[in-house]
Write a protein that holds these residues in place. Sequence first.
Motif, PDB file in Angstrom:
ATOM      1  N   ASP A   7       0.830  -1.211   0.000  1.00  0.00           N
ATOM      2  CA  ASP A   7       0.000   0.000   0.000  1.00  0.00           C
ATOM      3  C   ASP A   7       0.862   1.257   0.000  1.00  0.00           C
ATOM      4  O   ASP A   7       0.589   2.212  -0.735  1.00  0.00           O
ATOM      5  N   LEU A   8       1.899   1.274   0.823  1.00  0.00           N
ATOM      6  CA  LEU A   8       2.770   2.445   0.911  1.00  0.00           C
ATOM      7  C   LEU A   8       3.521   2.687  -0.400  1.00  0.00           C
ATOM      8  O   LEU A   8       3.641   3.836  -0.845  1.00  0.00           O
ATOM      9  N   VAL A   9       4.003   1.626  -1.031  1.00  0.00           N
ATOM     10  CA  VAL A   9       4.703   1.784  -2.300  1.00  0.00           C
ATOM     11  C   VAL A   9       3.746   2.269  -3.381  1.00  0.00           C
ATOM     12  O   VAL A   9       4.075   3.175  -4.162  1.00  0.00           O
ATOM     13  N   ALA A  10       2.532   1.712  -3.432  1.00  0.00           N
ATOM     14  CA  ALA A  10       1.548   2.150  -4.423  1.00  0.00           C
ATOM     15  C   ALA A  10       1.212   3.633  -4.231  1.00  0.00           C
ATOM     16  O   ALA A  10       1.112   4.381  -5.211  1.00  0.00           O
ATOM     17  N   ARG A  11       1.072   4.079  -2.983  1.00  0.00           N
ATOM     18  CA  ARG A  11       0.798   5.500  -2.719  1.00  0.00           C
ATOM     19  C   ARG A  11       1.966   6.374  -3.164  1.00  0.00           C
ATOM     20  O   ARG A  11       1.770   7.439  -3.744  1.00  0.00           O
ATOM     21  N   LYS A  12       3.186   5.943  -2.890  1.00  0.00           N
ATOM     22  CA  LYS A  12       4.365   6.717  -3.284  1.00  0.00           C
ATOM     23  C   LYS A  12       4.449   6.821  -4.806  1.00  0.00           C
ATOM     24  O   LYS A  12       4.745   7.885  -5.348  1.00  0.00           O
ATOM     25  N   LEU A  13       4.203   5.715  -5.506  1.00  0.00           N
ATOM     26  CA  LEU A  13       4.227   5.734  -6.966  1.00  0.00           C
ATOM     27  C   LEU A  13       3.133   6.638  -7.526  1.00  0.00           C
ATOM     28  O   LEU A  13       3.373   7.412  -8.456  1.00  0.00           O
ATOM     29  N   GLY A  46       1.791   9.163  -6.089  1.00  0.00           N
ATOM     30  CA  GLY A  46       2.178  10.537  -5.799  1.00  0.00           C
ATOM     31  C   GLY A  46       3.262  11.063  -6.730  1.00  0.00           C
ATOM     32  O   GLY A  46       3.383  12.268  -6.926  1.00  0.00           O
ATOM     33  N   SER A  47       4.055  10.173  -7.310  1.00  0.00           N
ATOM     34  CA  SER A  47       5.119  10.615  -8.222  1.00  0.00           C
ATOM     35  C   SER A  47       4.680  10.548  -9.686  1.00  0.00           C
ATOM     36  O   SER A  47       5.513  10.652 -10.581  1.00  0.00           O
ATOM     37  N   GLY A  48       3.380  10.366  -9.931  1.00  0.00           N
ATOM     38  CA  GLY A  48       2.862  10.436 -11.290  1.00  0.00           C
ATOM     39  C   GLY A  48       2.624   9.120 -11.990  1.00  0.00           C
ATOM     40  O   GLY A  48       2.226   9.101 -13.155  1.00  0.00           O
ATOM     41  N   HIS A  49       2.842   8.009 -11.331  1.00  0.00           N
ATOM     42  CA  HIS A  49       2.563   6.702 -11.938  1.00  0.00           C
ATOM     43  C   HIS A  49       1.062   6.404 -11.856  1.00  0.00           C
ATOM     44  O   HIS A  49       0.399   6.813 -10.914  1.00  0.00           O
ATOM     45  N   ALA A  50       0.573   5.667 -12.835  1.00  0.00           N
ATOM     46  CA  ALA A  50      -0.799   5.145 -12.776  1.00  0.00           C
ATOM     47  C   ALA A  50      -0.701   3.699 -12.310  1.00  0.00           C
ATOM     48  O   ALA A  50       0.049   2.910 -12.882  1.00  0.00           O
ATOM     49  N   VAL A 109       2.785  -5.127  -7.576  1.00  0.00           N
ATOM     50  CA  VAL A 109       2.208  -3.888  -8.105  1.00  0.00           C
ATOM     51  C   VAL A 109       2.576  -3.771  -9.580  1.00  0.00           C
ATOM     52  O   VAL A 109       3.719  -4.008  -9.960  1.00  0.00           O
ATOM     53  N   LEU A 110       1.608  -3.410 -10.397  1.00  0.00           N
ATOM     54  CA  LEU A 110       1.838  -3.098 -11.805  1.00  0.00           C
ATOM     55  C   LEU A 110       1.492  -1.630 -11.991  1.00  0.00           C
ATOM     56  O   LEU A 110       0.361  -1.216 -11.715  1.00  0.00           O
ATOM     57  N   ALA A 111       2.463  -0.839 -12.420  1.00  0.00           N
ATOM     58  CA  ALA A 111       2.259   0.596 -12.603  1.00  0.00           C
ATOM     59  C   ALA A 111       2.647   0.981 -14.024  1.00  0.00           C
ATOM     60  O   ALA A 111       3.304   0.214 -14.736  1.00  0.00           O
ATOM     61  N   ARG A 112       2.226   2.172 -14.429  1.00  0.00           N
ATOM     62  CA  ARG A 112       2.595   2.690 -15.738  1.00  0.00           C
ATOM     63  C   ARG A 112       3.059   4.124 -15.581  1.00  0.00           C
ATOM     64  O   ARG A 112       2.425   4.901 -14.862  1.00  0.00           O
ATOM     65  N   ASP A 113       4.159   4.464 -16.239  1.00  0.00           N
ATOM     66  CA  ASP A 113       4.638   5.841 -16.251  1.00  0.00           C
ATOM     67  C   ASP A 113       4.895   6.236 -17.704  1.00  0.00           C
ATOM     68  O   ASP A 113       4.488   5.524 -18.626  1.00  0.00           O
ATOM     69  N   ALA A 114       5.558   7.361 -17.924  1.00  0.00           N
ATOM     70  CA  ALA A 114       5.794   7.859 -19.274  1.00  0.00           C
ATOM     71  C   ALA A 114       6.670   6.905 -20.087  1.00  0.00           C
ATOM     72  O   ALA A 114       6.575   6.869 -21.321  1.00  0.00           O
ATOM     73  N   ARG A 115       7.508   6.115 -19.426  1.00  0.00           N
ATOM     74  CA  ARG A 115       8.409   5.195 -20.134  1.00  0.00           C
ATOM     75  C   ARG A 115       7.793   3.831 -20.407  1.00  0.00           C
ATOM     76  O   ARG A 115       8.380   3.029 -21.112  1.00  0.00           O
ATOM     77  N   GLY A 116       6.663   3.502 -19.816  1.00  0.00           N
ATOM     78  CA  GLY A 116       6.022   2.211 -20.049  1.00  0.00           C
ATOM     79  C   GLY A 116       5.552   1.567 -18.757  1.00  0.00           C
ATOM     80  O   GLY A 116       5.288   2.242 -17.761  1.00  0.00           O
ATOM     81  N   LEU A 117       5.470   0.234 -18.779  1.00  0.00           N
ATOM     82  CA  LEU A 117       5.006  -0.527 -17.618  1.00  0.00           C
ATOM     83  C   LEU A 117       6.144  -0.753 -16.627  1.00  0.00           C
ATOM     84  O   LEU A 117       7.293  -0.913 -17.025  1.00  0.00           O
TER      85      LEU A 117
END
Length: 162
Positions: A46-52, A54-58, A73-81
């Motif tokens: 949960d804490l890592v997902a919140r931090k991500l 907050g830094s602009g990751h979906a 956790v699977l996240a997406r940012d400007a560079r990809g997955l």
Amino acid sequence: MNAHVGGRIPGPIRACDARLALHAPRLWLWIHPRPKSSELGRIGEDLVARKLRGSGHAIEGRRLRTPWGELDVLARDARGLVCIEVKSARREPRPRVRGEAPIALRPEDRPAARVDARGWERLERIARGMGARRRLPARAEVWEVLVGPRRGQIEIRRSGPV
């Protein structure tokens, strides 16, 4: 004296505690300074997902089962997955000489050190598979959460390959 029969917590209190852990994990850790390892892992995710977030990751998904393995956790940012494995641990107080600087954790004592070469291989295989499935570039990362001996002392950081 314990007011609850058999030491069990009634359902409404347990449900309230679970909601608090989900919506305010730092506060939950303040109230429960010595969580069980299963609770600590969930709170770390949960804490890592919140931090991500907050830094602009979906955040695309949490606790996913894929054909290549499980993913925290699977996240997406400007560079990809970003396929993320989260390792959480309690940091026990270390004895030190009065007036001396605190003893730093050795790299082999950090939670991310529990991800060995096979673990990184599995995580990279998941990243390749998820990237191919979604036709996006993908990478693997390990994040670690350290809960310190004092209440509210939490360290969250990304760790590179071993």
